[in-house]
Design a protein around this motif. Structure first.
Motif, short mmCIF file in Angstrom:
data_model
loop_
_atom_site.label_atom_id
_atom_site.label_comp_id
_atom_site.label_asym_id
_atom_site.label_seq_id
_atom_site.Cartn_x
_atom_site.Cartn_y
_atom_site.Cartn_z
N LEU A 581 0.59 -1.21 -0.14
CA LEU A 581 -0.17 0.14 0.06
C LEU A 581 1.09 0.78 0.41
N SER A 582 0.47 2.19 -0.25
CA SER A 582 0.77 3.42 -0.80
C SER A 582 0.12 3.96 -0.62
N GLY A 583 0.78 6.07 -0.06
CA GLY A 583 -0.33 6.95 -0.17
C GLY A 583 0.00 7.66 1.40
N ASP A 584 -0.97 8.19 1.50
CA ASP A 584 -1.81 8.77 3.33
C ASP A 584 -2.57 7.98 3.89
N LEU A 585 -2.03 7.99 4.80
CA LEU A 585 -3.00 7.49 5.83
C LEU A 585 -4.66 8.00 5.85
N PRO A 586 -5.64 8.00 5.85
CA PRO A 586 -6.80 7.54 6.28
C PRO A 586 -6.83 8.25 7.92
N PRO A 587 -7.29 10.11 8.36
CA PRO A 587 -7.17 10.45 8.82
C PRO A 587 -7.68 10.09 10.44
N MET A 588 -8.63 9.47 9.87
CA MET A 588 -9.74 8.77 11.58
C MET A 588 -7.85 7.28 11.73
N TYR A 589 -7.17 6.97 11.10
CA TYR A 589 -6.36 5.85 11.62
C TYR A 589 -5.02 6.65 11.85
N ALA A 590 -4.49 7.61 11.47
CA ALA A 590 -3.17 8.36 11.59
C ALA A 590 -3.18 8.85 12.87
N LYS A 591 -3.19 7.41 14.34
CA LYS A 591 -2.81 8.12 14.93
C LYS A 591 -1.75 6.65 15.67
N GLN A 592 -1.19 6.89 16.88
CA GLN A 592 -0.44 5.81 17.30
C GLN A 592 -0.99 3.89 17.41
N LEU A 604 3.44 3.92 2.36
CA LEU A 604 2.34 4.69 3.32
C LEU A 604 3.20 5.60 4.25
N CYS A 605 2.76 6.58 4.00
CA CYS A 605 2.30 8.68 5.03
C CYS A 605 1.85 8.46 5.90
N GLY A 606 2.39 9.18 6.62
CA GLY A 606 1.36 9.43 7.86
C GLY A 606 2.33 10.12 9.17
N ASP A 607 1.08 10.85 9.97
CA ASP A 607 2.24 11.75 11.32
C ASP A 607 2.10 9.97 13.02
N LEU A 608 3.05 9.13 12.69
CA LEU A 608 3.99 8.25 12.82
C LEU A 608 5.23 7.49 12.80
N PRO A 609 5.17 7.68 13.92
CA PRO A 609 6.99 7.65 13.67
C PRO A 609 6.92 5.85 12.99
N GLY A 610 7.90 5.73 11.89
CA GLY A 610 8.53 4.94 11.33
C GLY A 610 7.71 5.03 9.97
N LEU A 611 6.54 5.65 9.85
CA LEU A 611 5.97 6.50 8.61
C LEU A 611 6.11 7.09 8.29
N CYS A 612 7.02 7.24 6.76
CA CYS A 612 6.73 8.37 5.88
C CYS A 612 8.89 9.32 6.99
#
Length: 1006
Positions: A581-592, A604-612
């Motif tokens: 999979l690639s692209g941004d995480l859906p906002p609802m799932y962009a959590k630790q 995959l990219c998102g505001d989680l450590p280790g992703l992007c």
């Protein structure tokens, strides 16, 4: 004298208005005047008729065939005191007021019914002492006072009955000594004293004088000591039930003389030792049941030599093999031996000579082949062999057994291919072949199994394509085919299964895409396709499956973006790891908390450590500043609202702080205190609890009793409009608890509705609520044995509401704070302020508002306000999870999850040891695991997949079978003792009737 004159004048005036109605009719009309008839059951009692012989419930006879000889007003919902005017009917010989609301005490003047031979007052609201004057009715042959609230001792005068043949006192509050003087009533044929809190005693030796006795039911009578040898001197005894006591020692050999016995039940005692009966003397025995004891040793060969039709030895400690002679019985239709330690092989001719219908030998150590002739007579319905060591192939004859409904061969050592016909049995609703070594393809004949609801073939060696013949299986709810060697695409016909709740094809070699049209799976709760070779994009249609709780697509080759539509789902488990999979995480799932759900997807990219990791941290800092601003604003708003609320409450408190006038006082039991004494004790110093509906006070009365008083707050006009379609909590609680008589339902003593407040007076429960004890400082008091007993007690209370109340009652707010604990930590269900009586035909009610407490509310509230008993089952499942984990239903440690989701996720990721409360003794791990399974079953997201509360009771009893002490715990007195098992090693259900009182009457007439 004046009273007689007034009565005579009244009857004369009534005769003048009714013209030709005879004297018996006038007496009946007078009795009617003293009764409340809410359903119009007596509407046909017309005073203009010449006689009452055509009136509802009336039968006539006598010299001119116009005199009332029998009156049957059963199930009429009549309320009021016992109508003594009926005793004036000179020819009345039979009177039945069974299952009404006849209240207060039974007057001694009932002995005026001198000509009665039958009196049935069962299942009413009668209380107080049983009048000894009943023994003065000379011809009384049948007396039924069961299912009331009579207390104290049985009158010694009952030992003087001259012609009494049947006495039933089942399920009252009789707490004296066992009435041994009944042994003087030698005319007795049926004696039923079950389910009373008698003083513990040994079996009354005087009962051996009852030589005409045919039925003796002493279940849950607190009997101790051995079963007396003297029972063998009762030559006509055919129905003996000593279950749910504390009897010890072996079954005496003297019972071998009960040659007329057609049923002996001794289950759920503390019996130990082996079977010592001389079975060769029991030549008439057809049904033998000593299930759920601690019997040991081998199964006696002479027992199996008898012409048995039913043999139930389940849940004991029998060892050795099953005697070959059991296969010679020509009547055997039921053989249940599960949960023992039996070894060897089953008799090769089992089923050859008898019309075998049900065979359950689960949880033993049987080995060898499955007998070929089990369905020789074409009547086999249930075949349950799970958890044994059966080997070789499944007999081809089972593929021709079209009578089969349920086939469970799980966890054996079966190999080879499955008989072609077994796949397509037309009546089968459950086919479980999991955890074996079966090979070959799944036959296309599967399309013929049109009644199939559950298909589990997981953990075998099946290979080839998954057949594309599922379209005709419109009833299929679960399909588990995981851990096999299937290859090729997912068949498109699966999409047509609109009732599908679970689809698990994980750990195979499936390839291709997820079929189109999956939005038709609108009841799908679990989708597990992990560890296959599936590819392409994840279809956005998954986001339309609104009841989906578990989604696992990990370990595949899915590519592209994660569909934003997945945010429409409320998932307990999401796992998309190890894909492409690639692209941004859906906002609802962009959590630790969801991080592990996306690992192994480099794009995959998102505001989680280790992703992007190369993304700037500026966005995170701005987001944090914005969140702090929102938190401060909300805190200020809460402060203002809180001050306003406190001011309003203070004004209301001053306004209503005055002594209540007890103008609408209503009692449901005989009271030893006055309403004024209650009112004088409602002080703030006595408050022991408070909630949304009001405060609860502990009141110590002058007579030494202690009661709990709930003072309900008033309802505002706005609230009245909001709840206009439902009754207020006070009225609901009074109407519900005022009619309930059950040892696991808190007792409502009385109530008061004044202009200023509403009061409910309950029995006091010294240990408070389960929630407070379990999650407070006293949690260490609740060891596993106590927690198990609490779960079983509460389940029996809810089972009574759902299955034994007519119409059924849905509690709608089951939670640990509404389960109260007495001095011995016995549990009682409380707080019926939002209970609902289910009246419509489909067993559901449309609610105007959501009822319940956060963390306990069933998920169906998300898409419907229709509620039935299964909503209570879900809430009770949460209570079970609380007892097992020691955690509250919601906890900051869970993140955005509740207890149900946390347990599910923790079990999947870390195992059961991280779920069980560490304060519990590890020696009970197996039993705790079984109870946890019951909790998980109760909290299934789909109501249809949850068990009934009656089934929950039986599942809990099975789970606690390792502790006989807990198996003797309190039990619902309204359950008949005649049971058979519905599921493998699980649910006992009533074999005789939904009405236990009538069931016993039918049994007694055999």
């Amino acid at each position: 004298m004046r009273l007689s004159l007034i009565l005579a004048l009244f009857l004369l005036s009534l005769r003048a208005t009714t013209l030709s109605l005879n004297q018996d009719g006038l007496y009946l009309l007078q009795a009617k005047r003293g009764l409340s008839d809410p359903t119009g059951a007596l509407s046909s009692w017309n005073p203009r008729d010449p006689d009452p012989c055509g009136w509802a419930g009336v039968s006539c006879g006598g010299p001119d065939r116009r005199q009332v000889t029998s009156l049957d007003l059963s199930d009429s919902q009549l309320a009021g005191p016992f109508p003594l005017f009926l005793c004036r009917l000179p020819y009345l010989s039979s009177l039945s007021l069974f299952n009404n609301n006849i209240n207060t005490s039974l007057p001694p003047d009932v002995s005026a019914c001198r000509n009665l031979t039958r009196l049935d007052l069962g299942q009413n609201l009668l209380e107080g002492a049983i009048p000894g004057s009943l023994a003065a009715i000379p011809g009384l042959a049948e007396l039924d006072l069961s299912y009331n609230s009579f207390s104290g001792e049985v009158p010694p005068a009952f030992g003087a009955f001259a012609r009494l043949e049947s006495l039933s006192l089942v399920s009252n509050l009789l707490n004296g000594t066992m009435p041994s003087f009944l042994g003087n009533v030698t005319s007795l044929k049926k004696l039923v004293l079950a389910y009373n809190p008698w003083t513990p005693s040994e079996f009354p030796s005087q009962f051996i004088n009852l030589t005409n006795l045919e039925v003796l039911w002493l279940a849950d009578c607190r009997l101790v000591g051995p079963i007396p040898e003297s029972l063998g001197s009762l030559p006509r005894l055919g129905n003996l039930d000593l279950s749910l006591n504390r009897l010890t020692g072996p079954i005496p050999s003297s019972l071998a003389w009960l040659k007329s016995a057609w049923q002996i039940e001794l289950y759920n005692n503390s019996l130990s030792g082996g079977l010592t009966l001389e079975f060769s003397n029991l030549t008439s025995l057809r049904r033998f049941d000593v299930s759920t004891n601690q019997l040991t040793g081998a199964i006696p060969g002479d027992l199996c030599d008898l012409p048995l039709s039913s043999l139930n030895l389940f849940e004991n400690r029998f060892e050795g093999s099953l005697p070959e002679s059991i296969a010679l019985s020509e009547n055997l239709y039921e053989l249940k031996l599960f949960n023992n330690k039996l070894t060897g092989s089953l008799p090769s001719d089992l089923g050859k000579n008898s019309p075998l219908q049900s065979l359950d030998v689960s949880y033993n150590q049987f080995s060898g082949e499955i007998p070929e002739n089990l369905c020789a007579h074409g009547q086999l319905v249930d075949l349950v062999l799970i958890n044994n060591n059966f080997s070789k192939t499944i007999p081809a004859s089972l593929g021709k057994c079209e009578s089969l409904y349920r086939i469970r061969l799980k966890h054996n050592q079966l190999s080879g291919t499955v008989p072609e016909g077994l796949w397509g049995l037309p009546h089968a609703y459950l086919l479980d072949l999991s955890e074996n070594s079966l090979v070959g393809n799944v036959s296309d004949a599967l399309s013929g199994a049109r009644n199939l609801s559950v298909l589990d073939i997981s953990r075998n060696l099946f290979s080839g394509l998954v057949p594309d013949g599922f379209a005709p299986l419109t009833s299929l709810v679960e399909f588990s085919g995981s851990h096999n060697n299937f290859s090729g695409p997912i068949p498109g016909s699966l999409v047509e299964l609109r009732r599908l709740s679970k689809l698990d094809l994980s750990n195979n070699g499936l390839s291709g895409e997820i079929p189109e049209g999956i939005k038709a799976w609108n009841m799908l709760n679990e989708l597990n396709l992990a560890n296959n070779k599936l590819s392409s994009e994840i279809p956005s249609e998954i986001g339309s499956l609104l009841v989906l709780n578990y989604l696992d697509l990990s370990g595949n080759y899915f590519s592209g973006k994660i569909p934003y539509e997945l945010q429409n789902l409320k998932l307990n488990l999401l796992n998309l790891s190890n894909n492409q999979l690639s692209g941004d995480l859906p906002p609802m799932y962009a959590k630790q908390v969801y991080k592990n759900s996306f690992l192994g997807n480099p794009g995959l990219c998102g505001d989680l450590p280790g992703l992007c990791p190369g993304r700037s941290d500026g966005r995170r800092k701005a987001k944090s500043l914005w969140m702090l601003t929102v938190i401060f604003a909300l805190a200020a708003l809460v402060l203002v609202v809180g001050i306003s609320w406190f001011y309003c409450k203070y004004k209301n408190f001053k306004k209503t702080r005055k002594v209540a006038t007890m103008s609408k006082w209503r009692s449901f039991h005989k009271l030893g205190f006055s309403e004024l004494e209650i009112a004088g004790c409602l002080k703030e110093d006595n408050v022991i609890g408070s909630g949304g509906s009001g405060k609860v006070y502990k009141v110590e009365l002058s007579n030494g009793e202690v009661v709990a008083v709930k003072k309900l707050r008033g309802v505002t006009k706005k609230e009245a409009l909001t709840f206009e379609s439902e009754k207020d909590g006070y009225q609901v609680e009074v109407e519900t608890l005022g009619k309930i008589r059950h040892k696991n339902i808190v007792r409502l003593w009385c109530c008061c509705n004044t202009g200023d407040c509403k009061l409910l007076v309950y029995e006091y429960m010294p240990n408070g609520s389960l929630g407070d004890v379990l999650h407070g400082s006293k949690g260490s008091l609740l060891d596993w044995r106590t927690r198990y007993k609490i779960a079983l007690d509460a389940a029996e209370g809810l089972s009574y509401l759902h299955h034994d109340c007519v119409p059924p009652i849905v509690h709608r707010d089951v939670k640990s704070n509404n389960i109260l604990l007495d001095g011995e930590f016995g549990a009682k269900v409380a707080d019926f302020g939002v209970a609902k009586i289910v009246r419509v035909g489909n067993g559901e009610e449309q609610m105007s508002v959501i009822a319940g407490s956060y963390g306990y509310i069933a998920p169906e509230y998300a898409y419907t306000l229709r509620v039935n008993e299964k909503s209570d089952t879900y809430s009770f499942g949460v209570v079970i999870l609380e007892l097992v984990t020691g955690r509250p239903p919601v906890d900051p440690a869970f993140g955005e999850r509740d207890l149900v989701k946390w347990v599910g996720a923790t079990l999947n990721q870390n195992g059961i040891d991280n779920v069980i409360d560490p304060k519990l003794d590890a020696s009970h791990r197996e039993e705790i695991t079984k109870v946890l399974d019951v909790g998980l079953l109760c909290t299934h997201s789909l109501p249809i997949s949850r068990p009934s509360m009656r089934k929950v009771v039986k599942l809990l009893q099975e789970a606690g079978s390792g502790s006989n002490k807990t198996r003797i715990a309190k039990r619902d007195g309204k359950l008949s003792p005649y049971y058979y098992y519905e599921d493998d090693a699980s649910t006992k259900i009533n074999h005789a009737s939904e009405d236990p009182v009538r069931s016993m009457k039918e049994q007694g007439s055999k």
